[in-house]
Design a protein around this motif. Structure first.
Motif, PDB file in Angstrom:
ATOM      1  N   SER A  49       0.828  -1.207   0.000  1.00  0.00           N
ATOM      2  CA  SER A  49       0.000   0.000   0.000  1.00  0.00           C
ATOM      3  C   SER A  49       0.861   1.254   0.000  1.00  0.00           C
ATOM      4  CB  SER A  49      -0.921   0.006   1.227  1.00  0.00           C
ATOM      5  OG  SER A  49      -1.804  -1.101   1.211  1.00  0.00           O
ATOM      6  N   GLY A 132      -9.914   6.152  -1.594  1.00  0.00           N
ATOM      7  CA  GLY A 132     -10.981   5.184  -1.821  1.00  0.00           C
ATOM      8  C   GLY A 132     -10.879   4.534  -3.188  1.00  0.00           C
ATOM      9  N   MET A 133     -10.437   5.305  -4.192  1.00  0.00           N
ATOM     10  CA  MET A 133     -10.261   4.756  -5.537  1.00  0.00           C
ATOM     11  C   MET A 133      -9.182   3.675  -5.549  1.00  0.00           C
ATOM     12  SD  MET A 133      -9.080   6.793  -8.979  1.00  0.00           S
ATOM     13  CE  MET A 133     -10.246   8.107  -8.638  1.00  0.00           C
ATOM     14  N   GLN A 135      -8.240   1.903  -2.971  1.00  0.00           N
ATOM     15  CA  GLN A 135      -8.721   0.771  -2.191  1.00  0.00           C
ATOM     16  C   GLN A 135      -9.737  -0.067  -2.967  1.00  0.00           C
ATOM     17  OE1 GLN A 135     -10.045   2.966   1.270  1.00  0.00           O
ATOM     18  NE2 GLN A 135      -8.182   2.485   2.434  1.00  0.00           N
ATOM     19  N   ASP A 136     -10.594   0.573  -3.723  1.00  0.00           N
ATOM     20  CA  ASP A 136     -11.581  -0.161  -4.525  1.00  0.00           C
ATOM     21  C   ASP A 136     -10.920  -0.995  -5.616  1.00  0.00           C
ATOM     22  OD1 ASP A 136     -13.593   0.952  -3.014  1.00  0.00           O
ATOM     23  OD2 ASP A 136     -14.038   2.560  -4.444  1.00  0.00           O
ATOM     24  N   SER A 137      -9.783  -0.527  -6.143  1.00  0.00           N
ATOM     25  CA  SER A 137      -9.088  -1.279  -7.188  1.00  0.00           C
ATOM     26  C   SER A 137      -8.141  -2.330  -6.626  1.00  0.00           C
ATOM     27  CB  SER A 137      -8.301  -0.312  -8.078  1.00  0.00           C
ATOM     28  OG  SER A 137      -7.293   0.355  -7.336  1.00  0.00           O
ATOM     29  N   GLY A 138      -8.040  -2.440  -5.304  1.00  0.00           N
ATOM     30  CA  GLY A 138      -7.199  -3.453  -4.675  1.00  0.00           C
ATOM     31  C   GLY A 138      -5.740  -3.090  -4.581  1.00  0.00           C
ATOM     32  N   ASP A 142      -7.740  -1.976   2.674  1.00  0.00           N
ATOM     33  CA  ASP A 142      -8.897  -1.258   3.223  1.00  0.00           C
ATOM     34  C   ASP A 142      -8.627  -0.709   4.620  1.00  0.00           C
ATOM     35  OD1 ASP A 142     -10.333  -1.800   0.940  1.00  0.00           O
ATOM     36  OD2 ASP A 142     -11.240  -3.630   1.740  1.00  0.00           O
ATOM     37  N   LYS A 314      -2.364  -2.220 -12.813  1.00  0.00           N
ATOM     38  CA  LYS A 314      -3.575  -1.496 -12.421  1.00  0.00           C
ATOM     39  C   LYS A 314      -3.224  -0.134 -11.824  1.00  0.00           C
ATOM     40  CE  LYS A 314      -6.456  -5.556 -11.420  1.00  0.00           C
ATOM     41  NZ  LYS A 314      -7.202  -6.277 -10.369  1.00  0.00           N
ATOM     42  N   THR A 318      -4.448   3.361 -13.388  1.00  0.00           N
ATOM     43  CA  THR A 318      -5.212   4.305 -12.565  1.00  0.00           C
ATOM     44  C   THR A 318      -4.533   5.665 -12.535  1.00  0.00           C
ATOM     45  OG1 THR A 318      -6.018   2.501 -11.183  1.00  0.00           O
ATOM     46  CG2 THR A 318      -6.196   4.725 -10.289  1.00  0.00           C
TER      47      THR A 318
END
Length: 445
Positions: A49, A132-133, A135-138, A142, A314, A318
């Protein structure tokens, strides 16, 4: 002079709206992405992260800082150049060039700081949404909590302040020299910066050819190279504008008649002033075109290989999509901002032209011809800067010179830039022309 600067802001706040908007949006972008540094450095954040957040902060923060600096600088330069008559009046009443510089720089610093402080709240909300973007894409766990700390705050305020003060210093120096009747020529520092940006951009693009086709960082030097080339072209915007005018002047005059002639005269005489509009346009076309095409080439290459996108893929996708979104919104707002400021202050010029015999339709046609030349110049050199990076990355990634995506992306980018330029300038000019010619000249006097 600081007291005079504060009084000037208080008495005529409308004059500083364009600069305030530039500083506000610029600081918001910088603080939004640099808050990812604060979040990544918080206790308990895992390494994956942290890497994703730090990468977004480094890459987009770098893009954003460069774009923000030029946007604020171009807007403030236009605003200061429009105050030439005020500066001449101050000089005639005994003010020294140093005192005028302190006044204008004080105004710019105050507006820059206020804009940055106003941006703190929106930047925190945008940072939350950006996290949040991820986190939503992994790409980010979270469990990671959002943090807005000293890195975000200090970077946003410092960049907005430095851009405002630096642009004010350069602009008021030229304005005071012009008021004193001295000939204005491009400074050595400006030329050095322009040539340096072009040289570094070319070197970065050439570096792409030394990288392996599977290297995930192959896109970085090509993208930065395109950005630096766009910056170099933007620095030499007055020269580029005159060169384009030399090619388009005859057909424009033949087709548009008196409007084309007036536009050619204005563009030749005010190339330095109008170049402030070219900066955000060249940057927008170059950066958006390069980033969108490179990401499309990368996505198609991964799809053709039959592999599944990794977390890094990813993350990169992004980042590029977010970068393009920021470029589209911010550059268009700055382009509209600069155009509105430049056109709305031409009421007396339009009034004098109408008193000399020009019809409102001819004046409006003149503005349209000017906007068309500006658009052609911005599209041409923005495309060249973007194409250089696209060709380099496509050659390395797919062994082909030209991407298979066609002209659709480029046409969409050009359409947005052209619409922003033409619609804003024509609508603003139409509103200014509603005032009677005599009243427009009297108000300016």
């Amino acid at each position: 002079m600081f007291t005079l600067a504060m009084r000037s802001i208080r008495m005529r706040p409308g004059r500083f709206v364009a600069t305030l908007l530039s500083a506000f949006l610029g600081a918001a972008i910088i603080m939004t992405f640099n808050s990812m540094h604060d979040t990544a450095g918080a206790p308990g954040v895992d390494s994956v992260s942290s890497d994703s957040l730090s990468t977004s902060a480094y890459v987009v923060g770098g893009y954003g800082s460069l774009l923000v600096f030029f946007a604020i600088a171009s807007t403030l330069t236009v605003a200061v150049r429009q105050r030439r008559s005020e500066i001449e009046l101050l000089r005639s009443t005994g003010a020294t060039p140093a005192q005028i510089k302190r006044m204008v720089i004080g105004e710019a610093a105050a507006v820059g700081v206020v804009g940055a402080l106003l941006a703190i709240g929106p930047a925190m909300l945008a940072g939350h949404a950006l996290l949040g973007m991820f986190q939503d894409s992994g790409q980010v766990a979270d469990s990671v909590d959002y943090t807005f700390g000293t890195i975000a705050l200090s970077s946003g305020v410092s960049i907005a302040l430095l851009a405002s003060v630096g642009a004010a210093l350069l602009a008021v120096r030229r304005a005071t020299r012009a008021a004193a009747g001295k000939r204005i020529t491009p400074g050595r520092g400006r030329k050095f910066a322009g040539y340096g940006a072009l040289a570094l951009g070319a070197a970065a693009i050439l570096t792409t050819f030394t990288m392996d086709s599977t290297d995930q960082m192959a896109m970085a030097p090509a993208a930065y190279g395109s950005i630096l080339l766009a910056v170099g072209f933007a620095v030499f915007a007055p020269t580029l504008l005159r060169a384009t005018l030399g090619v388009l002047e005859r057909p424009m005059t033949a087709l548009a008649g008196a409007s084309g002639y007036l536009a050619a005269v204005n563009l030749r005489r005010k190339a330095g002033e109008l170049s402030g509009i070219l900066m955000p346009l060249i940057l927008f076309i170059g950066m958006a075109t390069a980033t969108l095409y490179m990401q499309a080439v990368e996505s198609d290459a991964i799809k053709a290989s039959g592999l599944k996108k990794s977390v890094e893929d990813k993350n990169l996708e992004t980042l590029n999509l977010v970068v393009v979104g920021i470029i589209v919104v911010f550059a268009c707002i700055m382009l509209i901002n600069s155009l509105y400021a430049a056109t709305s202050y031409r009421a007396s010029e339009f009034g004098r032209q109408r008193l000399a015999g020009a019809t409102p339709g001819q004046v409006l046609g003149m503005v349209g011809c000017e906007s068309l030349v500006l658009t052609v110049t911005g599209v041409l050199f923005g495309t060249l800067s973007g194409l250089a990076g696209i060709v380099a990355f496509t050659s390395v990634r797919t062994d082909e010179m030209i991407p298979d995506q066609g002209l659709g992306i480029w046409l969409a980018v050009v359409a947005i830039g052209a619409a922003a330029t033409l619609v804003t300038s024509l609508r603003t000019a139409r509103r200014v022309l509603r005032a009677p010619a005599v009243e427009a000249v009297e108000l300016a006097a």
